[in-house]
Design a protein around this motif. Structure first.
Motif, mmCIF file in Angstrom:
data_model
loop_
_atom_site.group_PDB
_atom_site.id
_atom_site.type_symbol
_atom_site.label_atom_id
_atom_site.label_comp_id
_atom_site.label_asym_id
_atom_site.label_seq_id
_atom_site.Cartn_x
_atom_site.Cartn_y
_atom_site.Cartn_z
ATOM 1 N N GLY A 107 -5.427 -34.578 -12.619
ATOM 2 C CA GLY A 107 -4.986 -33.720 -11.921
ATOM 3 C C GLY A 107 -5.230 -31.257 -11.818
ATOM 4 O O GLY A 107 -5.162 -31.488 -10.847
ATOM 5 N N GLU A 112 -3.854 -29.635 -8.367
ATOM 6 C CA GLU A 112 -2.376 -30.658 -8.556
ATOM 7 C C GLU A 112 -1.546 -29.576 -9.640
ATOM 8 O O GLU A 112 -0.227 -29.875 -8.574
ATOM 9 N N SER A 113 -1.910 -29.322 -10.153
ATOM 10 C CA SER A 113 -0.647 -28.663 -11.462
ATOM 11 C C SER A 113 -1.683 -27.619 -12.646
ATOM 12 O O SER A 113 -2.764 -27.733 -12.702
ATOM 13 N N GLU A 196 7.914 -28.603 -12.453
ATOM 14 C CA GLU A 196 7.334 -28.344 -11.561
ATOM 15 C C GLU A 196 6.311 -29.459 -12.822
ATOM 16 O O GLU A 196 5.334 -30.720 -11.306
ATOM 17 N N ALA A 199 7.779 -32.883 -12.271
ATOM 18 C CA ALA A 199 7.484 -33.818 -10.904
ATOM 19 C C ALA A 199 5.793 -33.959 -11.078
ATOM 20 O O ALA A 199 5.844 -35.032 -10.339
ATOM 21 N N PHE A 200 4.726 -33.109 -11.356
ATOM 22 C CA PHE A 200 3.653 -33.714 -11.351
ATOM 23 C C PHE A 200 3.357 -35.012 -11.848
ATOM 24 O O PHE A 200 2.740 -36.037 -11.791
ATOM 25 N N ARG A 202 5.491 -36.925 -13.066
ATOM 26 C CA ARG A 202 6.091 -38.672 -12.107
ATOM 27 C C ARG A 202 5.377 -38.694 -11.200
ATOM 28 O O ARG A 202 4.994 -40.165 -11.019
ATOM 29 N N SER A 203 4.433 -38.019 -10.309
ATOM 30 C CA SER A 203 3.108 -37.930 -9.266
ATOM 31 C C SER A 203 1.842 -38.856 -9.744
ATOM 32 O O SER A 203 0.961 -39.619 -9.277
ATOM 33 N N ARG A 204 2.004 -38.896 -10.936
ATOM 34 C CA ARG A 204 1.004 -39.188 -11.461
ATOM 35 C C ARG A 204 1.656 -40.759 -12.362
ATOM 36 O O ARG A 204 0.570 -41.253 -12.963
ATOM 37 N N GLU A 205 2.061 -40.445 -11.884
ATOM 38 C CA GLU A 205 2.885 -41.938 -12.954
ATOM 39 C C GLU A 205 2.714 -42.176 -14.231
ATOM 40 O O GLU A 205 2.835 -42.865 -14.968
ATOM 41 N N SER A 233 2.513 -45.222 -18.720
ATOM 42 C CA SER A 233 2.162 -44.906 -17.299
ATOM 43 C C SER A 233 2.270 -46.044 -17.074
ATOM 44 O O SER A 233 1.584 -47.615 -17.717
#
Length: 340
Positions: A107, A112-113, A196, A199-200, A202-205, A233
């Protein structure tokens, strides 16, 4: 910033990949050992002029027999994921920590981060760090987890391990709190970047589950969340119980971050001491008061805004973590906070 990190990563990754096991083992042996804890031992290496953080994680024969498996190979209870027990749990396995690092490194490299350390390379090598003091009394750890024999088996097999999974990670030298000389003016940046990062995740589970301030690094521009030793995860090979755990804890990292953020501000800015007897109870009472909307007027406006946004989650998580630290191994993450 990312282009510089990526270029450095590519150089270090290629240099490490070009070395055989004996060369890497010699490099590690020559480096002074840093901290030794339940997650393994750390050291700093120089690779082509770049400082690299190496983490050696003991790996059991059972794990070596099932390379890259993210299954719960020891059938450990999900409560072992929480990092607030009086005695540290046994961890779920080196392959899970590797998998989580690979997910987050992907990521970061994709843009993305920026908020996580890059994994340059990994290798299974002979040798392992000393058994940490927290795990030398296996009976005590097992007793903490209600006599769970899977915990005993895991710790006993770790005790017999003679190899390590070594993660070669980006070196982030500065602890967050060492860079925050002005908490009032720095708090909003910490809040923004911490949320942030969550949140990343969570977006990557990915569930980090251990985002205390000791696991936060920083430079002038960026906060970094490190140490994935307790991570799990939805992407892992989970049993039904673990899948339910992940679904039930999907907001855990966000609420845990709120708790750490508010507790930090309450003790560093609002003047609530935790060093005296009853200090943690006094802090938790103060946070609970803020959660009801009663934030003292002398709190700086920026700090009061942060506390207002996060106090309800912080109060709920303080109560939950208090139960864990008090020995309640059956304490369950309560989910999003209700009215207090």
């Amino acid at each position: 910033m990312l282009s510089t990190r990526r270029a450095r990563h590519d150089t270090v990754a290629a240099a490490l990949a070009a070395r055989d096991d004996d060369e890497l083992a010699a490099l590690l042996q020559a480096a002074p050992t840093g901290a030794v804890g339940v997650g393994g031992a750390s050291s700093l290496l120089e690779v082509d002029g770049v400082t690299v953080f190496a983490k050696a994680i003991p790996i059991t024969d059972r794990e070596l027999a099932q390379p890259h498996s993210t299954a719960n190979l020891f059938d450990l209870p999900t409560s072992c994921h929480y990092g607030m027990h009086p005695l540290a749990g046994p961890g779920f396995g080196a392959w899970r920590e590797l998998a989580a690092n690979l997910i987050l490194t992907e990521g970061v490299l994709s843009g993305e981060s920026e908020a996580f350390a890059l994994l340059h390379h990994w290798r299974v090598l002979p040798g392992r760090p000393p058994v940490p003091s927290e795990h030398q009394d296996i009976d005590a750890v097992v007793a903490q987890f209600d006599g769970n024999q899977a915990v005993r088996t895991r710790l006993e097999e770790l005790d017999r391990a003679d190899c390590s999974l070594v993660l070669f990670l980006e070196h982030l030298p500065h602890a967050l709190l060492d860079t925050l000389r002005d908490p009032v003016n720095g708090a909003e940046r910490v809040e923004r970047q911490l949320m942030e990062a969550v949140a990343f995740l969570r977006s990557r589970e990915v569930l980090h589950l251990d985002g205390h301030f000791g696991n936060l690094r920083a430079d002038d521009d960026q906060l970094y969340l490190v140490d994935l030793g307790l991570a799990t995860s939805a992407r892992f090979d989970l049993c039904d119980v673990e899948r339910d755990f992940v679904a039930a804890n999907v907001e855990h990292d966000a609420d845990y971050a709120s708790m750490r953020l508010v507790n930090w501000l309450v003790t560093t800015v609002c003047g609530v001491s935790v060093t005296s007897q009853g200090g943690l109870a006094a802090r938790n009472d103060y946070v609970r008061r803020c959660a009801r909307g009663d934030i003292p007027q002398d709190v700086p406006a920026a700090v009061a805004g942060i506390i207002s946004r996060h106090a309800r989650a912080a109060a709920t998580m303080n109560d939950f973590c208090w139960r864990l630290f008090d020995g309640d191994v059956d304490a369950v993450y309560p989910g999003r906070p209700r009215t207090l």
